[in-house]
Design an enzyme around this catalytic site. Structure first.
Site, mmCIF file in Angstrom:
data_model
loop_
_atom_site.group_PDB
_atom_site.id
_atom_site.type_symbol
_atom_site.label_atom_id
_atom_site.label_comp_id
_atom_site.label_asym_id
_atom_site.label_seq_id
_atom_site.Cartn_x
_atom_site.Cartn_y
_atom_site.Cartn_z
ATOM 1 N N HIS A 105 0.844 -1.198 0.000
ATOM 2 C CA HIS A 105 0.000 0.000 0.000
ATOM 3 C C HIS A 105 0.885 1.256 0.000
ATOM 4 O O HIS A 105 0.709 2.148 -0.835
ATOM 5 C CB HIS A 105 -0.936 -0.003 1.212
ATOM 6 C CG HIS A 105 -1.605 1.321 1.450
ATOM 7 N ND1 HIS A 105 -2.567 1.827 0.596
ATOM 8 C CD2 HIS A 105 -1.426 2.259 2.421
ATOM 9 C CE1 HIS A 105 -2.959 3.011 1.042
ATOM 10 N NE2 HIS A 105 -2.285 3.304 2.138
ATOM 11 N N ASP A 133 7.509 20.883 -27.012
ATOM 12 C CA ASP A 133 7.600 19.531 -26.430
ATOM 13 C C ASP A 133 8.606 19.609 -25.292
ATOM 14 O O ASP A 133 9.170 20.668 -25.018
ATOM 15 C CB ASP A 133 8.040 18.498 -27.485
ATOM 16 C CG ASP A 133 7.589 17.074 -27.115
ATOM 17 O OD1 ASP A 133 7.464 16.790 -25.907
ATOM 18 O OD2 ASP A 133 7.348 16.276 -28.020
ATOM 19 N N TRP A 178 7.128 0.185 3.835
ATOM 20 C CA TRP A 178 7.588 0.897 2.635
ATOM 21 C C TRP A 178 8.991 1.435 2.806
ATOM 22 O O TRP A 178 9.656 1.741 1.836
ATOM 23 C CB TRP A 178 6.609 2.000 2.223
ATOM 24 C CG TRP A 178 6.743 3.310 2.939
ATOM 25 C CD1 TRP A 178 6.163 3.661 4.110
ATOM 26 C CD2 TRP A 178 7.502 4.457 2.513
ATOM 27 N NE1 TRP A 178 6.514 4.946 4.458
ATOM 28 C CE2 TRP A 178 7.333 5.454 3.493
ATOM 29 C CE3 TRP A 178 8.298 4.737 1.404
ATOM 30 C CZ2 TRP A 178 7.934 6.702 3.407
ATOM 31 C CZ3 TRP A 178 8.901 6.001 1.322
ATOM 32 C CH2 TRP A 178 8.713 6.957 2.313
ATOM 33 N N SER A 214 13.598 5.929 -13.775
ATOM 34 C CA SER A 214 12.548 6.734 -14.402
ATOM 35 C C SER A 214 12.503 8.148 -13.816
ATOM 36 O O SER A 214 12.375 9.131 -14.552
ATOM 37 C CB SER A 214 11.200 6.038 -14.201
ATOM 38 O OG SER A 214 10.165 6.906 -14.525
ATOM 39 N N SER A 215 12.620 8.221 -12.493
ATOM 40 C CA SER A 215 12.554 9.548 -11.849
ATOM 41 C C SER A 215 13.699 10.434 -12.314
ATOM 42 O O SER A 215 13.517 11.636 -12.552
ATOM 43 C CB SER A 215 12.612 9.402 -10.325
ATOM 44 O OG SER A 215 11.473 8.731 -9.881
ATOM 45 N N HIS A 250 13.010 11.986 3.313
ATOM 46 C CA HIS A 250 12.349 13.238 3.676
ATOM 47 C C HIS A 250 12.258 14.234 2.534
ATOM 48 O O HIS A 250 11.189 14.814 2.321
ATOM 49 C CB HIS A 250 12.859 13.873 4.957
ATOM 50 C CG HIS A 250 11.739 14.691 5.526
ATOM 51 N ND1 HIS A 250 10.758 14.157 6.306
ATOM 52 C CD2 HIS A 250 11.368 15.965 5.297
ATOM 53 C CE1 HIS A 250 9.841 15.076 6.558
ATOM 54 N NE2 HIS A 250 10.185 16.185 5.967
ATOM 55 N N GLU A 294 11.808 13.308 -0.240
ATOM 56 C CA GLU A 294 10.722 12.663 -0.994
ATOM 57 C C GLU A 294 9.351 13.210 -0.579
ATOM 58 O O GLU A 294 8.464 13.403 -1.412
ATOM 59 C CB GLU A 294 10.797 11.147 -0.777
ATOM 60 C CG GLU A 294 9.602 10.349 -1.271
ATOM 61 C CD GLU A 294 9.521 10.246 -2.787
ATOM 62 O OE1 GLU A 294 10.419 10.783 -3.454
ATOM 63 O OE2 GLU A 294 8.560 9.649 -3.291
ATOM 64 N N TYR A 299 8.663 16.141 0.258
ATOM 65 C CA TYR A 299 8.479 17.426 -0.434
ATOM 66 C C TYR A 299 8.382 17.232 -1.943
ATOM 67 O O TYR A 299 7.736 18.016 -2.632
ATOM 68 C CB TYR A 299 9.597 18.406 -0.022
ATOM 69 C CG TYR A 299 9.414 18.776 1.419
ATOM 70 C CD1 TYR A 299 8.439 19.706 1.785
ATOM 71 C CD2 TYR A 299 10.110 18.130 2.428
ATOM 72 C CE1 TYR A 299 8.189 19.988 3.122
ATOM 73 C CE2 TYR A 299 9.878 18.404 3.766
ATOM 74 C CZ TYR A 299 8.914 19.337 4.103
ATOM 75 O OH TYR A 299 8.656 19.600 5.418
ATOM 76 N N SER A 344 -1.327 26.920 -6.335
ATOM 77 C CA SER A 344 -0.957 28.305 -6.669
ATOM 78 C C SER A 344 -1.436 28.709 -8.054
ATOM 79 O O SER A 344 -1.467 29.896 -8.380
ATOM 80 C CB SER A 344 0.573 28.468 -6.587
ATOM 81 O OG SER A 344 1.031 28.097 -5.320
ATOM 82 N N HIS A 393 14.857 13.392 11.763
ATOM 83 C CA HIS A 393 13.700 13.451 12.671
ATOM 84 C C HIS A 393 12.865 12.172 12.578
ATOM 85 O O HIS A 393 12.020 11.930 13.412
ATOM 86 C CB HIS A 393 12.859 14.718 12.459
ATOM 87 C CG HIS A 393 12.096 14.787 11.179
ATOM 88 N ND1 HIS A 393 11.892 15.952 10.492
ATOM 89 C CD2 HIS A 393 11.481 13.838 10.443
ATOM 90 C CE1 HIS A 393 11.180 15.720 9.406
ATOM 91 N NE2 HIS A 393 10.910 14.433 9.361
ATOM 92 N N HIS A 394 13.141 11.362 11.560
ATOM 93 C CA HIS A 394 12.508 10.041 11.499
ATOM 94 C C HIS A 394 13.211 9.051 12.415
ATOM 95 O O HIS A 394 12.758 7.922 12.560
ATOM 96 C CB HIS A 394 12.569 9.501 10.066
ATOM 97 C CG HIS A 394 11.749 10.292 9.094
ATOM 98 N ND1 HIS A 394 10.422 10.046 8.862
ATOM 99 C CD2 HIS A 394 12.070 11.357 8.310
ATOM 100 C CE1 HIS A 394 9.965 10.907 7.965
ATOM 101 N NE2 HIS A 394 10.936 11.719 7.621
ATOM 102 N N THR A 413 6.775 27.009 4.604
ATOM 103 C CA THR A 413 5.479 26.371 4.314
ATOM 104 C C THR A 413 4.345 27.295 4.743
ATOM 105 O O THR A 413 3.350 27.465 4.026
ATOM 106 C CB THR A 413 5.390 25.018 5.064
ATOM 107 O OG1 THR A 413 6.601 24.303 4.833
ATOM 108 C CG2 THR A 413 4.228 24.195 4.571
ATOM 109 N N LYS A 440 3.656 30.090 2.337
ATOM 110 C CA LYS A 440 2.764 29.717 1.230
ATOM 111 C C LYS A 440 1.304 29.778 1.664
ATOM 112 O O LYS A 440 0.446 30.312 0.949
ATOM 113 C CB LYS A 440 3.092 28.306 0.748
ATOM 114 C CG LYS A 440 4.321 28.222 -0.116
ATOM 115 C CD LYS A 440 4.491 26.826 -0.648
ATOM 116 C CE LYS A 440 5.766 26.688 -1.433
ATOM 117 N NZ LYS A 440 5.769 27.457 -2.682
ATOM 118 N N ARG A 463 1.597 1.394 14.789
ATOM 119 C CA ARG A 463 1.301 1.168 13.379
ATOM 120 C C ARG A 463 1.719 -0.250 13.005
ATOM 121 O O ARG A 463 2.576 -0.845 13.667
ATOM 122 C CB ARG A 463 2.023 2.207 12.523
ATOM 123 C CG ARG A 463 3.522 2.072 12.519
ATOM 124 C CD ARG A 463 4.241 3.280 11.955
ATOM 125 N NE ARG A 463 3.967 3.495 10.535
ATOM 126 C CZ ARG A 463 4.631 4.361 9.765
ATOM 127 N NH1 ARG A 463 5.628 5.079 10.283
ATOM 128 N NH2 ARG A 463 4.323 4.536 8.508
#
Lengths: 561, 75
Positions: free
Chosen positions: A81, A110, A145, A183-184, A267, A269, A271, A282, A316-317, A342, A345, A464
């Protein structure tokens, strides 16, 4: 079917090339718009797969001592998931939107590297099928994950990884992630070059649409973050198959090495998954408020600030692993600091809406929903930056709630805002606004019913990833609420699917500019011609299409940018 | 406030000179190689999963062929 060419009285017949057939056209295309659509359709397919996995998880947890899944399958389902939603839904969906919209927004014909663009898509499709096919072998990844080593490899009792974790489960994960990383990188290089080199004349950096800005920042983040994940996955593969021990303390390795490498990708990631949604919001808010964005420069550069800061917060993880006090203080501070750009924004979005002539169509509703949901996700994220609190809440449902408010309440709302907004450009048809409003309210109720109780579950100590729980812990009603909410979200998604089908068949024609929008993608037909623009437009302000429609009050006559 | 002064008109002329106006509608560009290269890479990965040297060899040959084909393709 053959086509005919007539010359000097002789009829020459030639077979139609594969690239001229319907299927062949999609397989061989290098048109950014078709590739964008393929990305989005593929991402939506995987969204449904990930959504079904979520429903299985919630059904298992709906009541105490649930027996819907067996424990081993449950591990595979929650791992897939997370992996599916992050790597196969959000990332390809945002890449697809960027692919479709960014070249149009900047007045390009293009992407800079069309074939690399196609290659990136095919890798996503095959990588996704590769990962998901693991279910067919009964060996889907099963370690969460973020796949912490040494759980994913050997233990001190074993000399070799395959003996300890003999299945192919984690091999599927490692190889799939390596593939998706390729790919990324391909997509990011393409976006960077396209945005820096192919902008229309007059479109300076400070006149770029904000979605383009955020796509640019995200692309740089990917280029710097993916190598860390690639290195981590490569070392894990070596540990598992070639007898190295990078993560094995008993053999001189370090289990924390995985966590550092993974989260220095993981992390940024977060963002990578949210910045393009910031860009979408925006774009949508000004159009549906009939105002220019408030504080363009701050909105753009706060995205850059978030990008830089996102590389300073990864540990922080890992507060609970026993970091030195200085490191804890540093990462707590940097995590709190990132809240500042943040918040900039959010203040600017609110100021954009304030005093505007609001049109509460579906794209706008999802954009407003995004602000509210992301605000909750941001605030409970700041709470987790407080080390003593994190000790209590880490690995509980509080964290699950936080990440879902950010990624579902945030990114998914942003994605639906974008789909309602740009669907007319892609198809020439409007999605039904009535069904869109239904979907919005169902999703808003569903998200809060699912994820808000998880805050309390976390504070009550529910960890979890637990397969089930006893009925005497005070978690029963909250879990049932979350499950009911998940099914309401599923109903909202069904409404969206129905909306797409009905609108494609008999939807209202949109014309080229249904929203009276401001940016260049609306200054061409819907859907656009393969070459996008017969004449590359000239840009004199941040709202070039608004200028064209309103020459007397054009921004370039009245503003300094 | 920006007025149409000599400076802004000269800027405008520079911009117009950069305008790229299509003289003819271009044909669509297509290529098989991105698809073939992606398939080839998947075959290499599958060979690692099933530990087959033969499949690995086929995959590597296809990757090399796809890269060469991609490089030599006329655009």
């Amino acid at each position: 079917m053959a086509t005919r060419t007539i010359g000097e009285g002789v009829v020459v017949e030639r077979q139609r090339r594969l690239s001229e057939t319907y299927v062949g056209r999609w397989i061989t295309t290098t048109d950014h718009k078709l590739i964008g659509i393929m990305y989005m359709v593929t991402a939506f397919f995987f969204f449904l797969v990930g959504g079904l996995e979520a429903l299985l998880i919630r059904t298992q947890l709906a009541v105490p001592d649930g027996k819907v899944l067996d424990p081993a399958t449950y591990d595979q389902i929650f791992t897939m998931h997370g992996t599916t939603m992050i790597f196969l839904f959000v990332m390809p969906m945002l890449t697809g939107l960027g692919n479709y919209v960014v070249p149009l927004m900047i007045g390009a014909r293009d992407m800079a590297f069309p074939r690399l663009n196609a290659f990136g898509y095919w890798i996503v499709l095959f990588g996704g099928l590769f990962l998901t096919s693991s279910f067919l072998f009964g060996q889907a990844p099963n370690a969460g994950w973020f796949s912490y080593a040494p759980l994913t490899e050997l233990t001190s009792a074993c000399g070799n990884a395959v003996k300890c974790t003999p299945g192919l489960n984690m091999d599927f994960w490692v190889l799939g992630i390596l593939l998706l990383g390729i790919s990324s990188i391909a997509a990011s290089v393409n976006f960077v070059v396209t945005i820096l080199k192919l902008r229309a004349p007059g479109m300076s950096i400070n006149r770029m649409p904000l979605f383009t800005w955020m796509t640019l920042v995200t692309s740089f983040l990917l280029l710097f973050a993916i190598p860390s994940l690639t290195a981590a996955a490569g070392l894990l593969l070596l540990d598992r198959h070639l007898g190295t021990h990078f993560y094995q303390q008993a053999f001189g390795g370090d289990p924390l090495l995985w966590q550092h490498l993974f989260w220095s990708f993981g992390h940024p990631e977060v963002y990578i998954l949210i910045l393009p949604a910031f860009g979408i919001i925006s774009e949508v808010l000004p159009v549906f408020s009939r105002k220019p964005i408030f504080g363009y420069t701050f909105v753009a550069w706060s995205g850059v600030a978030i990008g830089f800061l996102s590389f300073t917060v990864w540990a922080h993880h890992m507060f609970a692993v026993g970091l030195p006090t200085v490191a804890q203080a540093f990462f707590a501070t940097s995590t709190t600091l990132i809240a500042i750009p943040t918040a900039v924004k959010i203040f600017n979005w609110v100021a954009t809406v304030y005093g505007g002539k609001l049109s509460l169509k579906a794209p706008m509703l999802f954009a407003l929903g995004f602000i509210a949901m992301f605000l909750i996700g941001g605030l409970n994220g700041v709470a987790l930056a407080v080390v003593p609190f994190d000790y209590q809440a880490t690995d509980t449902y509080f964290v699950v709630s936080h990440l879902h408010y950010v990624l579902f309440g945030g990114t998914a709302f942003g994605v639906f805002s974008a789909l309602y907004y740009w669907f007319p450009k892609m198809t020439g048809k409007l999605l039904s606004n009535r069904l869109g409003v239904w979907q919005f309210w169902l999703m808003l109720i569903g998200v809060n019913l699912t994820f808000f109780p998880m805050h309390i579950l976390g504070l009550l100590g529910m960890p979890r990833r637990y397969y089930t729980y006893s009925g005497n812990l005070g978690w029963n009603e909250l879990n049932l609420m979350a499950t009911v909410g998940a099914f309401i979200i599923a109903a909202a998604i069904l409404v969206f699917i129905w909306n797409v089908i009905v609108s494609l068949r008999s939807g209202e024609q949109s014309g080229s500019d249904p929203w009276d929008a401001f940016t260049l993608e609306w200054d061409t037909t819907s859907p656009p011609q393969p070459y996008n623009f017969a004449t590359v437009p000239i840009v004199r302000s941040r709202r070039p299409f608004y200028d064209k429609k309103n020459p007397d009050i054009a921004d370039w006559k009245t503003a300094t940018h | 406030m920006v007025s149409e002064t000599g400076d802004s008109l000269s800027n405008e002329r520079k911009l117009v000179s950069k305008m790229n106006i299509l003289k003819e509608v271009p044909g669509s560009h297509t290529s098989y190689w991105p698809f073939i290269l992606a398939v080839a890479l998947i075959i290499v990965l599958l060979s690692i999963m099933i530990t087959s040297v033969i499949v690995f060899g086929v995959g590597v040959v296809l990757v090399v062929a796809a890269v060469i084909g991609w490089g030599l393709e006329k655009r």
